[in-house]
Design a protein around this motif. Structure first.
Motif, PDB file in Angstrom:
ATOM      1  N   VAL A  19      -0.514  18.954  61.652  1.00  0.00           N
ATOM      2  CA  VAL A  19       0.361  18.629  62.777  1.00  0.00           C
ATOM      3  C   VAL A  19       1.771  19.052  62.393  1.00  0.00           C
ATOM      4  CG1 VAL A  19      -1.028  16.764  63.738  1.00  0.00           C
ATOM      5  CG2 VAL A  19       0.692  16.238  61.996  1.00  0.00           C
ATOM      6  N   TYR A  20       2.550  19.381  63.383  1.00  0.00           N
ATOM      7  CA  TYR A  20       3.892  19.903  63.166  1.00  0.00           C
ATOM      8  C   TYR A  20       4.926  18.862  63.593  1.00  0.00           C
ATOM      9  CZ  TYR A  20       1.217  24.093  62.543  1.00  0.00           C
ATOM     10  OH  TYR A  20       0.306  25.009  62.078  1.00  0.00           O
ATOM     11  N   VAL A  21       5.889  18.639  62.724  1.00  0.00           N
ATOM     12  CA  VAL A  21       6.946  17.654  62.970  1.00  0.00           C
ATOM     13  C   VAL A  21       8.249  18.408  63.176  1.00  0.00           C
ATOM     14  CG1 VAL A  21       8.208  15.716  61.972  1.00  0.00           C
ATOM     15  CG2 VAL A  21       5.739  15.943  61.535  1.00  0.00           C
ATOM     16  N   LYS A  22       8.895  18.137  64.311  1.00  0.00           N
ATOM     17  CA  LYS A  22      10.162  18.832  64.564  1.00  0.00           C
ATOM     18  C   LYS A  22      11.168  17.885  65.191  1.00  0.00           C
ATOM     19  CE  LYS A  22      10.082  21.023  69.038  1.00  0.00           C
ATOM     20  NZ  LYS A  22      10.118  22.258  69.763  1.00  0.00           N
ATOM     21  N   PRO A  23      12.440  18.096  64.858  1.00  0.00           N
ATOM     22  CA  PRO A  23      13.490  17.266  65.449  1.00  0.00           C
ATOM     23  C   PRO A  23      13.675  17.608  66.935  1.00  0.00           C
ATOM     24  CG  PRO A  23      14.449  18.962  64.050  1.00  0.00           C
ATOM     25  CD  PRO A  23      12.964  19.071  63.908  1.00  0.00           C
ATOM     26  N   VAL A  24      14.011  16.586  67.701  1.00  0.00           N
ATOM     27  CA  VAL A  24      14.250  16.746  69.132  1.00  0.00           C
ATOM     28  C   VAL A  24      15.597  16.095  69.458  1.00  0.00           C
ATOM     29  CG1 VAL A  24      13.437  16.141  71.447  1.00  0.00           C
ATOM     30  CG2 VAL A  24      11.778  16.681  69.652  1.00  0.00           C
ATOM     31  N   ASP A  25      16.455  16.833  70.126  1.00  0.00           N
ATOM     32  CA  ASP A  25      17.737  16.293  70.574  1.00  0.00           C
ATOM     33  C   ASP A  25      17.467  15.332  71.730  1.00  0.00           C
ATOM     34  OD1 ASP A  25      20.306  15.793  71.456  1.00  0.00           O
ATOM     35  OD2 ASP A  25      20.821  17.892  71.770  1.00  0.00           O
ATOM     36  N   VAL A  26      17.830  14.082  71.560  1.00  0.00           N
ATOM     37  CA  VAL A  26      17.561  13.063  72.579  1.00  0.00           C
ATOM     38  C   VAL A  26      18.164  13.454  73.923  1.00  0.00           C
ATOM     39  CG1 VAL A  26      18.015  10.660  73.231  1.00  0.00           C
ATOM     40  CG2 VAL A  26      17.255  11.202  70.907  1.00  0.00           C
ATOM     41  N   MET A  48      13.153   8.310  78.596  1.00  0.00           N
ATOM     42  CA  MET A  48      12.982   8.465  77.153  1.00  0.00           C
ATOM     43  C   MET A  48      14.312   8.304  76.428  1.00  0.00           C
ATOM     44  SD  MET A  48      10.295  11.539  76.710  1.00  0.00           S
ATOM     45  CE  MET A  48       8.572  11.330  77.033  1.00  0.00           C
ATOM     46  N   ARG A  49      15.384   8.809  77.037  1.00  0.00           N
ATOM     47  CA  ARG A  49      16.719   8.648  76.427  1.00  0.00           C
ATOM     48  C   ARG A  49      17.067   7.164  76.311  1.00  0.00           C
ATOM     49  NH1 ARG A  49      18.317  12.992  79.985  1.00  0.00           N
ATOM     50  NH2 ARG A  49      19.514  11.507  81.212  1.00  0.00           N
ATOM     51  N   GLU A  50      16.730   6.408  77.342  1.00  0.00           N
ATOM     52  CA  GLU A  50      16.997   4.966  77.311  1.00  0.00           C
ATOM     53  C   GLU A  50      16.229   4.293  76.175  1.00  0.00           C
ATOM     54  OE1 GLU A  50      16.124   3.415  81.178  1.00  0.00           O
ATOM     55  OE2 GLU A  50      17.753   4.541  82.121  1.00  0.00           O
ATOM     56  N   GLN A  51      14.976   4.689  75.994  1.00  0.00           N
ATOM     57  CA  GLN A  51      14.158   4.104  74.929  1.00  0.00           C
ATOM     58  C   GLN A  51      14.674   4.483  73.544  1.00  0.00           C
ATOM     59  OE1 GLN A  51       9.990   4.904  75.421  1.00  0.00           O
ATOM     60  NE2 GLN A  51       9.965   4.153  77.523  1.00  0.00           N
ATOM     61  N   LEU A  85      19.992   6.515  69.070  1.00  0.00           N
ATOM     62  CA  LEU A  85      19.570   7.692  68.313  1.00  0.00           C
ATOM     63  C   LEU A  85      20.001   8.961  69.037  1.00  0.00           C
ATOM     64  CD1 LEU A  85      15.918   6.621  67.401  1.00  0.00           C
ATOM     65  CD2 LEU A  85      17.934   6.572  65.921  1.00  0.00           C
ATOM     66  N   THR A  86      20.414   9.957  68.275  1.00  0.00           N
ATOM     67  CA  THR A  86      20.762  11.254  68.873  1.00  0.00           C
ATOM     68  C   THR A  86      19.661  12.285  68.612  1.00  0.00           C
ATOM     69  OG1 THR A  86      22.005  11.880  66.896  1.00  0.00           O
ATOM     70  CG2 THR A  86      23.252  10.872  68.705  1.00  0.00           C
ATOM     71  N   THR A  87      18.847  12.030  67.591  1.00  0.00           N
ATOM     72  CA  THR A  87      17.717  12.898  67.257  1.00  0.00           C
ATOM     73  C   THR A  87      16.500  12.027  66.993  1.00  0.00           C
ATOM     74  OG1 THR A  87      19.195  14.516  66.215  1.00  0.00           O
ATOM     75  CG2 THR A  87      16.856  14.657  65.646  1.00  0.00           C
ATOM     76  N   ILE A  88      15.371  12.432  67.559  1.00  0.00           N
ATOM     77  CA  ILE A  88      14.092  11.805  67.240  1.00  0.00           C
ATOM     78  C   ILE A  88      13.153  12.928  66.789  1.00  0.00           C
ATOM     79  CG2 ILE A  88      14.422   9.846  68.783  1.00  0.00           C
ATOM     80  CD1 ILE A  88      12.604  11.202  70.794  1.00  0.00           C
ATOM     81  N   PHE A  89      11.933  12.573  66.441  1.00  0.00           N
ATOM     82  CA  PHE A  89      11.008  13.577  65.914  1.00  0.00           C
ATOM     83  C   PHE A  89       9.718  13.603  66.715  1.00  0.00           C
ATOM     84  CE2 PHE A  89      14.145  13.070  62.785  1.00  0.00           C
ATOM     85  CZ  PHE A  89      14.234  14.291  62.154  1.00  0.00           C
ATOM     86  N   ARG A 121      11.888  11.163  60.787  1.00  0.00           N
ATOM     87  CA  ARG A 121      10.951  12.098  60.154  1.00  0.00           C
ATOM     88  C   ARG A 121       9.938  11.375  59.270  1.00  0.00           C
ATOM     89  NH1 ARG A 121      10.647  14.754  55.382  1.00  0.00           N
ATOM     90  NH2 ARG A 121       9.730  16.833  55.394  1.00  0.00           N
ATOM     91  N   ALA A 122      10.401  10.403  58.507  1.00  0.00           N
ATOM     92  CA  ALA A 122       9.502   9.673  57.608  1.00  0.00           C
ATOM     93  C   ALA A 122       8.393   8.988  58.400  1.00  0.00           C
ATOM     94  CB  ALA A 122      10.280   8.660  56.774  1.00  0.00           C
ATOM     95  N   LEU A 123       8.743   8.377  59.521  1.00  0.00           N
ATOM     96  CA  LEU A 123       7.745   7.717  60.356  1.00  0.00           C
ATOM     97  C   LEU A 123       6.756   8.735  60.922  1.00  0.00           C
ATOM     98  CD1 LEU A 123       6.628   5.193  61.675  1.00  0.00           C
ATOM     99  CD2 LEU A 123       8.343   5.468  63.485  1.00  0.00           C
ATOM    100  N   ALA A 124       7.232   9.916  61.291  1.00  0.00           N
ATOM    101  CA  ALA A 124       6.345  10.967  61.797  1.00  0.00           C
ATOM    102  C   ALA A 124       5.303  11.350  60.747  1.00  0.00           C
ATOM    103  CB  ALA A 124       7.152  12.190  62.212  1.00  0.00           C
ATOM    104  N   PHE A 125       5.745  11.466  59.496  1.00  0.00           N
ATOM    105  CA  PHE A 125       4.820  11.818  58.415  1.00  0.00           C
ATOM    106  C   PHE A 125       3.820  10.702  58.150  1.00  0.00           C
ATOM    107  CE2 PHE A 125       7.219  15.503  57.999  1.00  0.00           C
ATOM    108  CZ  PHE A 125       6.729  16.321  57.005  1.00  0.00           C
ATOM    109  N   VAL A 126       4.280   9.452  58.176  1.00  0.00           N
ATOM    110  CA  VAL A 126       3.372   8.313  57.978  1.00  0.00           C
ATOM    111  C   VAL A 126       2.333   8.278  59.092  1.00  0.00           C
ATOM    112  CG1 VAL A 126       3.239   5.786  58.004  1.00  0.00           C
ATOM    113  CG2 VAL A 126       4.994   6.926  56.645  1.00  0.00           C
ATOM    114  N   LEU A 127       2.788   8.435  60.321  1.00  0.00           N
ATOM    115  CA  LEU A 127       1.885   8.423  61.471  1.00  0.00           C
ATOM    116  C   LEU A 127       0.820   9.510  61.341  1.00  0.00           C
ATOM    117  CD1 LEU A 127       1.296   7.345  64.378  1.00  0.00           C
ATOM    118  CD2 LEU A 127       2.791   9.176  65.179  1.00  0.00           C
TER     119      LEU A 127
END
Length: 70
Positions: A11-18, A25-28, A32-36, A52-58
């Motif tokens: 699986v690929y993990v990439k940063p996303v500009d909120v 989704m922005r409200e949630q 944060l300014t960046t999520i993954f 990013r760490a949570l993305a890798f754990v998931l």
């Protein structure tokens, strides 16, 4: 090595500009300014997480091999 089988485990993990996300989704995302995002090999978004760490754990919890992309 069975590359086809390996590809299904990656699986690929990439940063996303909120700011680029839809308003709900922005409200949630809160302050944060960046999520993954976590994507499968075909590009389907599987999850959005806070860091990013949570993305890798998931990914690992689902027996996937996470790889960072930009």
């Amino acid at each position: 090595i069975d590359l086809q089988a390996l590809a299904s485990d990656i699986v690929y993990v990439k940063p996303v500009d909120v700011a680029t996300l839809p308003e709900p989704m922005r409200e949630q995302a809160g302050d944060l300014t960046t999520i993954f995002a976590v994507h499968d090999a075909e590009g389907t978004r599987l999850a959005l997480v806070a860091d990013r760490a949570l993305a890798f754990v998931l990914a690992r919890q689902h027996d996937k091999v996470p790889v960072t992309v930009h």
